[in-house]
Write a protein that holds these residues in place. Sequence first.
Motif, PDB file in Angstrom:
ATOM      1  N   ALA A   1       0.847  -1.311  -0.058  1.00  0.00           N
ATOM      2  CA  ALA A   1       0.222   0.306   0.174  1.00  0.00           C
ATOM      3  C   ALA A   1       0.558   0.841  -0.061  1.00  0.00           C
ATOM      4  N   ILE A   2       1.556   0.790   0.465  1.00  0.00           N
ATOM      5  CA  ILE A   2       2.485   1.981   1.382  1.00  0.00           C
ATOM      6  C   ILE A   2       3.139   3.022  -0.065  1.00  0.00           C
ATOM      7  N   TYR A   3       3.680   1.776  -1.201  1.00  0.00           N
ATOM      8  CA  TYR A   3       4.417   2.709  -2.745  1.00  0.00           C
ATOM      9  C   TYR A   3       3.084   2.943  -3.002  1.00  0.00           C
ATOM     10  N   HIS A   4       2.120   2.939  -3.325  1.00  0.00           N
ATOM     11  CA  HIS A   4       0.938   3.649  -4.312  1.00  0.00           C
ATOM     12  C   HIS A   4       0.140   4.331  -3.056  1.00  0.00           C
ATOM     13  N   LEU A   5       0.494   4.615  -2.331  1.00  0.00           N
ATOM     14  CA  LEU A   5       0.414   6.051  -1.644  1.00  0.00           C
ATOM     15  C   LEU A   5       1.785   7.468  -2.061  1.00  0.00           C
ATOM     16  N   GLN A   6       2.488   6.316  -1.494  1.00  0.00           N
ATOM     17  CA  GLN A   6       4.108   7.296  -1.808  1.00  0.00           C
ATOM     18  C   GLN A   6       3.819   7.963  -4.147  1.00  0.00           C
ATOM     19  N   LEU A   7       3.460   7.009  -4.650  1.00  0.00           N
ATOM     20  CA  LEU A   7       3.354   7.421  -6.277  1.00  0.00           C
ATOM     21  C   LEU A   7       2.254   8.471  -5.955  1.00  0.00           C
ATOM     22  N   GLY A   8       1.215   7.681  -5.617  1.00  0.00           N
ATOM     23  CA  GLY A   8       0.396   9.540  -5.980  1.00  0.00           C
ATOM     24  C   GLY A   8       0.314  11.205  -5.364  1.00  0.00           C
ATOM     25  N   LEU A   9       1.073  10.781  -3.885  1.00  0.00           N
ATOM     26  CA  LEU A   9       1.991  11.976  -3.659  1.00  0.00           C
ATOM     27  C   LEU A   9       2.778  12.420  -4.028  1.00  0.00           C
ATOM     28  N   THR A  10       3.496  11.829  -5.075  1.00  0.00           N
ATOM     29  CA  THR A  10       4.667  12.475  -5.669  1.00  0.00           C
ATOM     30  C   THR A  10       3.757  12.590  -7.160  1.00  0.00           C
ATOM     31  N   GLU A  11       2.679  12.132  -7.480  1.00  0.00           N
ATOM     32  CA  GLU A  11       2.468  12.428  -9.194  1.00  0.00           C
ATOM     33  C   GLU A  11       1.313  13.999  -8.476  1.00  0.00           C
ATOM     34  N   VAL A  12       0.846  14.198  -7.324  1.00  0.00           N
ATOM     35  CA  VAL A  12       0.282  15.162  -7.086  1.00  0.00           C
ATOM     36  C   VAL A  12       0.936  16.581  -6.608  1.00  0.00           C
ATOM     37  N   GLN A  13       2.073  16.101  -6.330  1.00  0.00           N
ATOM     38  CA  GLN A  13       3.692  17.049  -6.043  1.00  0.00           C
ATOM     39  C   GLN A  13       3.846  17.603  -7.629  1.00  0.00           C
ATOM     40  N   ALA A  14       3.848  16.374  -8.156  1.00  0.00           N
ATOM     41  CA  ALA A  14       4.264  16.999 -10.062  1.00  0.00           C
ATOM     42  C   ALA A  14       3.399  17.823 -10.821  1.00  0.00           C
ATOM     43  N   TYR A  15       1.556  17.422  -9.906  1.00  0.00           N
ATOM     44  CA  TYR A  15       1.332  18.315 -11.145  1.00  0.00           C
ATOM     45  C   TYR A  15       1.321  19.957 -10.138  1.00  0.00           C
ATOM     46  N   LEU A  16       1.655  19.859  -8.880  1.00  0.00           N
ATOM     47  CA  LEU A  16       1.495  21.296  -9.061  1.00  0.00           C
ATOM     48  C   LEU A  16       2.408  21.884  -8.974  1.00  0.00           C
ATOM     49  N   HIS A  17       3.243  21.008  -9.791  1.00  0.00           N
ATOM     50  CA  HIS A  17       5.073  21.670  -9.796  1.00  0.00           C
ATOM     51  C   HIS A  17       5.075  21.885 -11.351  1.00  0.00           C
ATOM     52  N   ASP A  18       4.445  21.929 -12.154  1.00  0.00           N
ATOM     53  CA  ASP A  18       3.320  21.334 -13.696  1.00  0.00           C
ATOM     54  C   ASP A  18       2.583  21.150 -14.480  1.00  0.00           C
ATOM     55  N   GLY A  19       1.337  21.299 -14.197  1.00  0.00           N
ATOM     56  CA  GLY A  19       0.245  21.658 -13.974  1.00  0.00           C
ATOM     57  C   GLY A  19      -0.614  20.649 -15.253  1.00  0.00           C
ATOM     58  N   SER A  20       0.242  19.557 -14.724  1.00  0.00           N
ATOM     59  CA  SER A  20      -0.145  18.241 -16.039  1.00  0.00           C
ATOM     60  C   SER A  20      -1.536  17.681 -15.748  1.00  0.00           C
ATOM     61  N   ARG A  21      -2.586  18.214 -16.252  1.00  0.00           N
ATOM     62  CA  ARG A  21      -4.400  17.275 -15.777  1.00  0.00           C
ATOM     63  C   ARG A  21      -3.348  15.754 -15.689  1.00  0.00           C
ATOM     64  N   GLU A  22      -2.981  14.726 -16.208  1.00  0.00           N
ATOM     65  CA  GLU A  22      -2.970  13.439 -16.696  1.00  0.00           C
ATOM     66  C   GLU A  22      -2.369  13.054 -15.391  1.00  0.00           C
ATOM     67  N   ARG A  23      -1.327  13.651 -14.535  1.00  0.00           N
ATOM     68  CA  ARG A  23      -0.811  13.713 -13.159  1.00  0.00           C
ATOM     69  C   ARG A  23      -1.831  13.537 -12.391  1.00  0.00           C
ATOM     70  N   LEU A  24      -2.307  14.519 -11.963  1.00  0.00           N
ATOM     71  CA  LEU A  24      -3.455  14.412 -11.477  1.00  0.00           C
ATOM     72  C   LEU A  24      -4.623  13.480 -11.350  1.00  0.00           C
TER      73      LEU A  24
END
Length: 871
Positions: A539-562
């Motif tokens: 589970a923790i790997y999915h949670l970390q991946l999701g968190l990192t993708e949200v951070q990437a979205y806030l950084h580059d605005g990619s809706r696909e990331r979100l």
Amino acid sequence: MAGPPDVPAIGEQRPEAVDISVRGLVIALAGSCLGYYIVTGMPQLRLSVFAPTVALHMVTAALVFVYAGYLALYRRLPGGTPIDWPVALVVVAYALATAASINWRVSLENMLQVLMVVIVFYTLSDVRILSARDVQRGLMLAGAAASFYALWVVAHDYADWLALARAVDGGFSLGNLVPPTVPRVHDVSDHPNMLAMTLVLIIPLYAVTVYRPEAWWERAAAAVGLVAAVMAVFLTLSRGAWLGSAVGLAVTAGGIAILAWAGRGGGLDAAALLRWPWTHRVATALIASTLAVLVVLGALFAAAHWETRPQWLFRASLSPRQDVLSAGFDMYKDHPLLGAGPNTYALLYPEYSGKDPIHGVHAHNAYLQAAIDLGLPGMAALLALASVVGWMLWRTARSGTFSQRLLALACGGALVGFLVHGLADAPNMWKAPLVALAAVGAIIVGIYREAQGPGIPAASDKPPQGAPAEGPLTRLLSFLRVAPRLLVIVIMVALLAGWSWIDAAHYYYARGATRAAENRFSEAVSDASRAVDLDPDFAIYHLQLGLTEVQAYLHDGSRERLDQAIEHLRRGVELEPRSAIGYANLARALELAGQGDEAGAAALEARRWAGIDEALVVAAGTVLEDLGQTDDAIETYSTAVSLNASLLDSPFWTSSAFRKEHYEEILLRSVLPWNSCGFANALVRSTNKAAEALGADLEKLAEECAQLVFLSPDDLTYRVELANILLAQGDAQGAEEHLRFVIQRQPDNGPARTALGRSYASQGDLEAARREWVLASQLEDPEGVMLLGDSYPAGEVPQEVIDRLGKLLYKASSAVQNDIISILYYRMKFSRGAPITILVPGEWQQAVPGTYLAMQNALFRWRDAARPPGH
């Protein structure tokens, strides 16, 4: 073709021709190996988790290869003693419980650690170059290393206290030789309590060596080791270990005395004792047990009526332990057959209580923890293992030499002490006590073999040539004899294969978290995705991946990331449905995606599972505020204030129009107004004039607090809070009356020392004030350090005071700055390091206590004033 090299027969002593230097080297290697397992901390509790984890696995892999090479060289199977089947049954029970676990992936890592302990046991007991005495010496060496390291850590802390006291007093003073509290061991072994439990197993071995050494120097060395181990156990402040070591030593010393008495008149022949009628033996055991119980009850009675109750001795851990025990019993009632699964207690705890997640990582009782982990089959297997070990000790006591009987007695005392300590602590998930237990088990197997006398050479695992043909029943019995020994080989392969798979995913997880902390989000997402691909059920790997993708979205605005982040966060909370962190991040991601209804539901789930973690509660509140769910947001914010009253004066409440408008309602809907002492204390100590903002009647609150103190005169917290209120009202004399009562009862109460110093300062006695603040500083009250530093002119604050506040600043913070609960969520539940950013960044990060900001500003001022001109 040449056959395998000759190996000593079972029970046959090694030739005297073996060079003593080789023997010393073997003992040193055994001690070093055991010392690594015992002295080093659990990898998940180290600053960097991945590297220590791999190091532990590599050391164990080296041990596996050494043992496998030994078996191959002598062409034999592992084991060959009565303990093989019970050990195999325990392993099978772990496998069944892992398969049936509520989270098999979490349980798997704990099971692999148990397999590691099994390998340590078989290596120490099976490699015949190691005698039982050699294993004993190696374990004592490891225990000595751990003990002296613990004493060195405490001595270092004591030196820091002396330096601080000298800096404030302007020189050495006899009054400062005794610190205000007993320093506790830290950063040695897995945990102070587990270090203590490990030493409980080793102390009886020192005792018998002191009594019956092979050489005079060994007696001296064992005596030094015994003293160091006893001191280290005391300084762990583990009361269960105190009792366990006392019982283990008593059993050992009593046994030595009985053996000596039984052998009076002609050598020390313990067989005389064994020929006693059973009624005599039972009567002796009952008398000894009764005396032990009376001593313990007498000590408890004396402690209960002891007027002075220092915190180092009377720590407030009873209520949390009652809570975790109660939750554990409920867990077992819901999972009686196969248990909930190894190491799943911490996952289930929020569902059954959640009141104290720091304590709620295990059941704090070895027997209950085993029942929760393994269910009925596991308990039966452990009982079978204990029975066989007891039988082997008994056989050794009946047929062994006097030295073998003494060693059997020491092992028995060690196990009794361990079992007693197990009533108050659970070693089930820790490596150090389990490895030490494996070493004691290896000693028991060794002396059992030696006591049985020369037998069939261990290399003869094949039937002799020319033996008659075997029938089906004979073949079945032959297979049953070798099955548990074959299982050891399977364990070696499974352990290395399992760790190889797990470590590969762990590598990418750790590297992804590091890259995310460096704002390299594209690479971090790639690494986190790789970890998920390699280990999709963690589970923790999915949670970390999701968190990192949200951070990437806030950084580059990619809706696909979100969108990908939401998918992985949902999968994470599906795998671990009690994850407040997962729900908090999912709520923020859904809010960013414009899915308001689902975001609100996820935020409420985060609040539900957050327990006492105010950072998660505040983060959920900001989502609810943004969504316009006014009542839910107010209720959530009031929950955060209830959890941490120091948030009352946080600038967070004025950083949005909503929070500023509803500030009074938020505070009044919290639990603070229900406690007049706590509420008034928080108001008078606030840095934002909260009392004036609320229009609170401090006089009335003070009267109500005084009534609470009158009704509960032994509640020291109420008295300290009332003293702070009286000081704010200018009544220093009235405050001192309560503070002296508190200090008489609890000399190491840091907040009381700080308040007494403020009282002295208000009356112009700066010297007396500083004396109290120095004591408060050593008692880890950061406010006392701040007041001490601010009592000096600018630029004259002692460097020791500056360093002390820097070290203790975290204690004045909220979970926003030091979210230990969320950090332990990663480390204790999943054995992984927590990322630098645990929650999606947002306004919740402003929830900083005003007192923390004041101390932070003081620290900046002191450091700036101490900096040389031009720097």
